[in-house]
Scaffold this motif. Structure first.
Motif, PDB file in Angstrom:
ATOM      1  N   VAL A  12       8.827  -6.460  -4.193  1.00  0.00           N
ATOM      2  CA  VAL A  12       7.377  -5.254  -4.370  1.00  0.00           C
ATOM      3  C   VAL A  12       7.653  -5.384  -5.607  1.00  0.00           C
ATOM      4  O   VAL A  12       8.750  -4.670  -6.596  1.00  0.00           O
ATOM      5  CB  VAL A  12       7.703  -4.415  -3.639  1.00  0.00           C
ATOM      6  CG1 VAL A  12       6.479  -3.239  -4.030  1.00  0.00           C
ATOM      7  CG2 VAL A  12       8.135  -4.462  -2.585  1.00  0.00           C
ATOM      8  N   VAL A  13       6.878  -5.739  -6.664  1.00  0.00           N
ATOM      9  CA  VAL A  13       6.026  -5.635  -8.041  1.00  0.00           C
ATOM     10  C   VAL A  13       5.123  -4.231  -8.292  1.00  0.00           C
ATOM     11  O   VAL A  13       4.716  -3.964  -9.626  1.00  0.00           O
ATOM     12  CB  VAL A  13       5.878  -6.670  -8.415  1.00  0.00           C
ATOM     13  CG1 VAL A  13       6.880  -7.456  -8.548  1.00  0.00           C
ATOM     14  CG2 VAL A  13       4.503  -7.418  -8.068  1.00  0.00           C
ATOM     15  N   GLY A  14       3.598  -3.976  -7.295  1.00  0.00           N
ATOM     16  CA  GLY A  14       2.767  -3.181  -7.666  1.00  0.00           C
ATOM     17  C   GLY A  14       2.613  -2.536  -5.935  1.00  0.00           C
ATOM     18  O   GLY A  14       2.688  -2.817  -5.201  1.00  0.00           O
ATOM     19  N   VAL A  15       1.704  -1.140  -6.480  1.00  0.00           N
ATOM     20  CA  VAL A  15       1.786  -0.593  -5.064  1.00  0.00           C
ATOM     21  C   VAL A  15      -0.225  -0.339  -5.148  1.00  0.00           C
ATOM     22  O   VAL A  15      -1.010  -0.548  -5.906  1.00  0.00           O
ATOM     23  CB  VAL A  15       1.036   0.784  -5.386  1.00  0.00           C
ATOM     24  CG1 VAL A  15       0.886   1.972  -4.215  1.00  0.00           C
ATOM     25  CG2 VAL A  15       2.978   0.734  -5.244  1.00  0.00           C
ATOM     26  N   PRO A  21      -7.036   4.070   3.578  1.00  0.00           N
ATOM     27  CA  PRO A  21      -6.182   5.030   3.095  1.00  0.00           C
ATOM     28  C   PRO A  21      -4.929   4.478   3.578  1.00  0.00           C
ATOM     29  O   PRO A  21      -3.358   5.138   3.222  1.00  0.00           O
ATOM     30  CB  PRO A  21      -6.316   6.354   2.755  1.00  0.00           C
ATOM     31  CG  PRO A  21      -7.595   6.090   3.679  1.00  0.00           C
ATOM     32  CD  PRO A  21      -8.274   5.547   3.885  1.00  0.00           C
ATOM     33  N   ALA A  22      -4.976   5.160   4.789  1.00  0.00           N
ATOM     34  CA  ALA A  22      -3.513   4.839   6.231  1.00  0.00           C
ATOM     35  C   ALA A  22      -3.350   3.233   5.944  1.00  0.00           C
ATOM     36  O   ALA A  22      -2.030   3.652   6.855  1.00  0.00           O
ATOM     37  CB  ALA A  22      -3.288   6.043   6.408  1.00  0.00           C
ATOM     38  N   LEU A  23      -3.946   2.480   5.571  1.00  0.00           N
ATOM     39  CA  LEU A  23      -3.367   0.952   5.612  1.00  0.00           C
ATOM     40  C   LEU A  23      -1.587   1.409   5.420  1.00  0.00           C
ATOM     41  O   LEU A  23      -1.098   1.296   4.233  1.00  0.00           O
ATOM     42  CB  LEU A  23      -4.402   0.237   5.223  1.00  0.00           C
ATOM     43  CG  LEU A  23      -4.005  -1.103   5.345  1.00  0.00           C
ATOM     44  CD1 LEU A  23      -4.179  -2.097   7.032  1.00  0.00           C
ATOM     45  CD2 LEU A  23      -4.675  -1.940   4.644  1.00  0.00           C
ATOM     46  N   THR A  77       0.880  -1.493   0.288  1.00  0.00           N
ATOM     47  CA  THR A  77       0.208  -0.045  -0.152  1.00  0.00           C
ATOM     48  C   THR A  77       1.014   1.816   0.293  1.00  0.00           C
ATOM     49  O   THR A  77       2.173   1.297   0.353  1.00  0.00           O
ATOM     50  CB  THR A  77      -0.609   0.451   1.367  1.00  0.00           C
ATOM     51  OG1 THR A  77      -0.049  -0.409   2.369  1.00  0.00           O
ATOM     52  CG2 THR A  77      -1.944  -0.960   1.170  1.00  0.00           C
ATOM     53  N   PRO A  78       0.251   2.360  -0.165  1.00  0.00           N
ATOM     54  CA  PRO A  78       1.019   3.406  -0.699  1.00  0.00           C
ATOM     55  C   PRO A  78       1.190   3.936   0.826  1.00  0.00           C
ATOM     56  O   PRO A  78       2.868   4.215   0.935  1.00  0.00           O
ATOM     57  CB  PRO A  78       0.061   4.608  -1.088  1.00  0.00           C
ATOM     58  CG  PRO A  78      -0.810   3.734  -1.472  1.00  0.00           C
ATOM     59  CD  PRO A  78      -0.943   2.267  -1.055  1.00  0.00           C
ATOM     60  N   GLU A  79       0.931   3.826   2.198  1.00  0.00           N
ATOM     61  CA  GLU A  79       1.299   4.045   3.136  1.00  0.00           C
ATOM     62  C   GLU A  79       2.774   3.633   3.653  1.00  0.00           C
ATOM     63  O   GLU A  79       3.690   3.756   4.522  1.00  0.00           O
ATOM     64  CB  GLU A  79       0.319   4.421   4.169  1.00  0.00           C
ATOM     65  CG  GLU A  79      -0.484   5.285   4.218  1.00  0.00           C
ATOM     66  CD  GLU A  79      -0.374   6.401   4.065  1.00  0.00           C
ATOM     67  OE1 GLU A  79       0.705   6.795   4.816  1.00  0.00           O
ATOM     68  OE2 GLU A  79      -0.301   7.788   3.299  1.00  0.00           O
ATOM     69  N   SER A  80       3.382   1.881   3.213  1.00  0.00           N
ATOM     70  CA  SER A  80       3.946   1.620   3.679  1.00  0.00           C
ATOM     71  C   SER A  80       5.185   2.192   3.148  1.00  0.00           C
ATOM     72  O   SER A  80       6.723   1.961   3.828  1.00  0.00           O
ATOM     73  CB  SER A  80       3.952   0.014   3.267  1.00  0.00           C
ATOM     74  OG  SER A  80       3.723  -0.227   1.585  1.00  0.00           O
ATOM     75  N   GLY A  81       5.750   2.924   2.263  1.00  0.00           N
ATOM     76  CA  GLY A  81       6.849   3.250   2.304  1.00  0.00           C
ATOM     77  C   GLY A  81       7.058   2.991   0.860  1.00  0.00           C
ATOM     78  O   GLY A  81       8.760   2.985   0.696  1.00  0.00           O
ATOM     79  N   LEU A  82       7.238   1.418   0.723  1.00  0.00           N
ATOM     80  CA  LEU A  82       6.856   0.638  -0.375  1.00  0.00           C
ATOM     81  C   LEU A  82       7.044   1.084  -2.075  1.00  0.00           C
ATOM     82  O   LEU A  82       6.028   1.271  -2.206  1.00  0.00           O
ATOM     83  CB  LEU A  82       7.290  -0.749  -0.205  1.00  0.00           C
ATOM     84  CG  LEU A  82       7.668  -1.450   1.585  1.00  0.00           C
ATOM     85  CD1 LEU A  82       6.571  -2.863   1.341  1.00  0.00           C
ATOM     86  CD2 LEU A  82       9.245  -1.125   1.505  1.00  0.00           C
TER      87      LEU A  82
END
Length: 832
Positions: A178-181, A188-190, A157-162
């Motif tokens: 990591v291949v996708g977001v 949204p904060a997950l 997820t975007p909030e993971s910073g990956l």
């Protein structure tokens, strides 16, 4: 009807000609409508119903099956769910996929998933093991970038910073790329990673149907309904399905509103209308003064008093209607746009935009009524004006009505009595209800107070004397503005005292078992050899830092126990876990050498930092375990003084614990040491073993009521706006006097001082009245906001900088703004 249409046309044209005044009135009326509408929309949008959240839980599946831990008794009902451990009659073994599919019917297809956490160095991140390429998972997560993960891959997820291309290296497992977001539709904060080859760690003690655990997405031949639930629960399976959600049978109806809810709603309505009327009233009065010649000409041409009232009320209808429409639209937009932002900031949920139309329309109607009500007094004044005097430019001073001061005094005394009673109630809404009574009484008293304080004008310098006497002569105009400032200031001061008292109470309620600045290193279940390596690594990474050991408790079967006791701290029941150690740990907990406490510890007694927990020289402890039977211990104890004011807890010697039949093992280290910014201590220790926790005691970290400054800005804006509206009205009324003063040689600075004196008088008197009313309400609010039971005293704290800014800010700013008033005026026409 023709008269009403004509009045509306006149009001529309007048509003367009005076766009600045119209905008001010619209802001005064529309601001409460905008805020409340935005709040309603925000709350409704962020509330994700069971139906709205189904897709995120089930995807395209017909059912979602969660497997409960062994010996868990499940009970699902349309009204709620309960589960407990140690139930009788539940299976001790988990069911396999084939057994679950058999219970759901032939032809059932299952897609397994597991929710848990994935350790990454010293950090942990939410993890979901599932194959997102399966059609049954459609809708659970949305692909935002890259592609869905295959074997050996994950999406984040975007909030993971990956980001795509990053490589995760979980301990004891193969690396994951990591291949996708992906984005969660409602969170949204997950912070989560998802993939088919993740091995997330699960915690059965924290199992719940919506957090951690394993299960399946099921494609079933027929819908899973409530009739199927009891058998599945008996097998240890928690079920979620669309058919169950739509099969609720009886819709949930809101219960009757209790007395506090009804009072709160009434208080909110009264305060919104009162604030709007008092704030917008002076602005409507400005319009009346500027249009009084126009209205007098209409009267001279045959217009009746009713026609004049209708024209002025039409101003309230036109401007109130426009303000309500614009504010409602902006409020809905603000709530809809703010929900995702707030959800991301607070880690809350958010659903599709949902507007509670019934509540929003009620708020809009309230705004419209407030606009018409604000124009009511100017409408009555317009109907009563003397046509000849107005055409001759001779303003008439208003007189107080008989009995008004007495009625105001009675209302204020009744409000004070109600405040004393409301202060002892458990809900603060009753204090606000009493505050409304005080404010209404002060509004009624304001004309008398204006006349009374005007007696001091003889001792003032000429510009201020002229300003105060003019304010007293036009009490109807002055009183409205003073009351507006009073209401705003009283509300802000009351909120400030209440919020600061609550903050101080929470700060005093904060407690810890260790002094501020303590570094703690805890080892979980591990062998002595592993602990030895961890201890050696900690000593190497912290050279020269004294490390005090602490000990875990185990029974003869190796089951871990925690020794706890309960004590009341600042009126709140607090459960503490005692520490076990020697004199080194005692010295750290006390911040000094205490020979008396050290002697008691050496003699086999507990050293307790909570005096209320020791009774008759004994400390009552409960030994609890997740897998063993609880025990109760009464140990000898002495009371000692801790290092910090907000510190509690207790320290037991090892010999005392071992005498009770337990074994001890060193698994904790403590030090008075603050980790520097960017320290990698936790990451480095995690390389030794994943069963380590590093924690620092930083004390109470919350800010002192940051929302207070938002209240300050709002209060200053509203108070200054109301004061400047009254100042504009005064300047319009005093045009002949100011022109005469200019003609006889008065410098422009004197004219500006006259206008500034009006602003200072209005804002100053209103602020002082508001300070008195707000202080009473704020002190009363402190009790229900800071007490936690019988015998718990209230905490009263005054945020002096905030109160000073609220009380002094509006007069200073309004006076400064009035000093910039244009003073060059044409000579006024005088009657011969």
């Amino acid at each position: 009807m023709s008269a009403l249409l004509a009045a509306l046309r006149i009001s529309r044209r007048s509003a367009w000609r005076s766009r600045g005044r119209s905008a001010l009135i619209m802001v005064m009326i529309g601001l409460p409508v905008l805020v409340i509408t935005a709040l309603f929309t925000l709350v409704e949008t962020m509330a994700v119903s069971a139906r709205e959240g189904l897709t995120a839980e089930l995807g395209a599946a017909d059912a979602r099956i969660m497997q409960a831990p062994p010996d868990t008794e499940l009970h699902q009902e349309p009204t709620g769910t309960s589960w407990s451990t140690g139930g009788d009659g539940t299976p001790a073994a988990r069911l396999g996929p084939s057994e679950v599919a058999a219970r759901l019917g032939p032809g059932t297809r299952l897609v397994p998933f597991t929710f848990g956490v994935l350790p990454l160095g010293a950090e942990r991140i939410e993890a979901l093991r599932i194959d997102l390429r399966d059609p049954l998972t459609k809708g659970m997560l949305t692909l935002a970038e890259g592609r869905l993960p295959a074997a050996g891959e994950v999406a984040a997820t975007p909030e993971s910073g990956l980001r795509p291309g990053d490589v995760l290296r979980p301990p004891g497992a193969a690396p994951l790329t990591v291949v996708g977001v992906v984005e969660h539709p409602h969170q949204p904060a997950l912070r989560q990673v998802v993939g088919p080859d993740i091995s997330p760690a699960q915690t059965e003690e924290l199992w719940s149907p919506h957090d951690y655990g394993s299960g399946w997405l099921a494609d079933t031949p027929k819908p899973v309904t409530w009739k199927d639930v009891p058998a599945l629960n008996a097998a240890g399976l928690y079920v979620t399905s669309p058919a169950m959600t739509s099969d609720s049978r009886t819709p949930v109806r809101p219960g009757p509103m209790n007395a506090a809810g009804t009072a709160g709603l009434g208080v909110m309505v009264i305060m919104v209308v009162l604030e709007t009327v008092l704030l917008a009233g002076p602005a409507f009065a400005v319009g009346l003064r500027r249009r009084r010649r126009e209205l007098a000409e209409i009267s001279a041409q045959g217009g009746s008093a009713a026609h004049l009232r209708t024209i002025v009320l039409a101003d309230g209808l036109v401007l109130g209607g426009a303000a309500t429409f614009v504010a409602t639209a902006l409020g809905i937009g603000a709530g809809a746009l703010g929900a995702p932002v707030l959800a991301r900031w607070t880690a809350a949920t958010v659903g599709p935009v949902d507007v509670p139309w019934l509540a929003v329309l009620a708020v809009a109607a309230l705004g419209l009524v407030s606009g018409i009500t604000a124009a009511l007094v100017p409408a009555v004044q317009a109907a009563r004006q003397d046509t000849a005097s107005v055409l001759a430019d001779r303003p008439a001073a208003a007189a107080d009505g008989p009995g008004r001061p007495l009625a105001g005094v009675v209302l204020v005394l009744a409000g004070l009595g109600a405040t004393v009673v409301a202060r002892r109630q458990s809900e603060s809404v009753w204090v606000w209800a009493a505050a409304v009574l005080i404010m209404i009484g002060l509004v009624v008293l304001t004309p008398w107070l204006v006349r009374f304080t005007g007696r001091a004008a003889t001792r003032l310098r000429l510009p201020l004397r002229v300003a105060v006497r003019d304010a007293v002569r036009h009490r109807s105009r002055t009183a409205s503005a003073v009351a507006a400032v009073m209401a705003v200031t009283a509300t802000a001061v009351a909120m400030g005292i209440g919020a600061q008292s609550e903050y101080m109470d929470r700060r005093d309620a904060y407690t810890s078992a260790r002094p501020t600045g303590t570094l703690a290193i805890w080892g979980g279940t591990m062998s002595d050899a592993t602990w030895g390596k961890l201890r050696a690594e900690a000593a190497r990474l912290l050279p020269g830092v004294p490390l005090a050991p602490g000990y875990q408790v185990q029974d003869a079967q190796g089951r871990r126990y925690a020794l706890r006791y309960t004590v009341r701290w600042n009126g709140i029941r607090t459960r503490r876990t005692v520490a076990i150690g020697d004199r080194a740990l005692l010295r750290l907990l006390q911040g000094r050498d205490d020979p008396r406490a050290a002697e008691a510890l050496a003699s086999g007694k507990a050293v307790v930092f909570d005096p209320a927990a020791v009774r008759d020289g004994k400390l009552a402890l409960r030994a609890g375990s997740t897998s063993g039977p609880p025990r109760r211990l009464d140990v000898p104890a002495v009371v000692a003084v801790p290092a910090d004011e907000h510190q509690g807890g207790a320290l037991l010697p090892r010999a005392l614990v071992e005498q009770a039949g337990f074994a001890t093992a060193e698994r904790q280290l403590y030090a008075m040491y603050r980790l520097p910014v960017g320290s990698t201590l936790g990451h480095d220790l995690f390389k030794v073993t994943g069963r380590v926790t590093v924690a620092s005691e930083e004390g109470y970290r919350n800010l002192p009521a940051p929302a207070l400054w938002g209240w300050l800005v709002g209060a200053v804006v509203l108070a200054v706006g109301g004061t400047l509206a009254a100042t504009g009205l005064a300047a319009a009324d005093m045009r002949p006097e100011r022109a005469t003063m200019l003609a006889v040689g008065a410098p422009p600075a004197t004219l500006r001082l006259v206008v500034a004196g009006q602003a200072l008088y209005v804002a100053g008197l209103g602020a002082l009245m508001g300070l008195a009313a707000g202080a009473v309400t704020g002190v009363a609010l402190s009790r229900p906001m800071t007490t936690h039971g019988a015998g718990d005293p209230a905490t009263i704290a005054v945020p002096w900088p905030f109160v000073l800014a609220v009380v002094a800010g509006p007069p200073v700013l309004a006076t400064a703004a009035a000093l910039l008033t244009r003073t060059r005026l044409p000579l006024a026409r005088r009657l011969q």
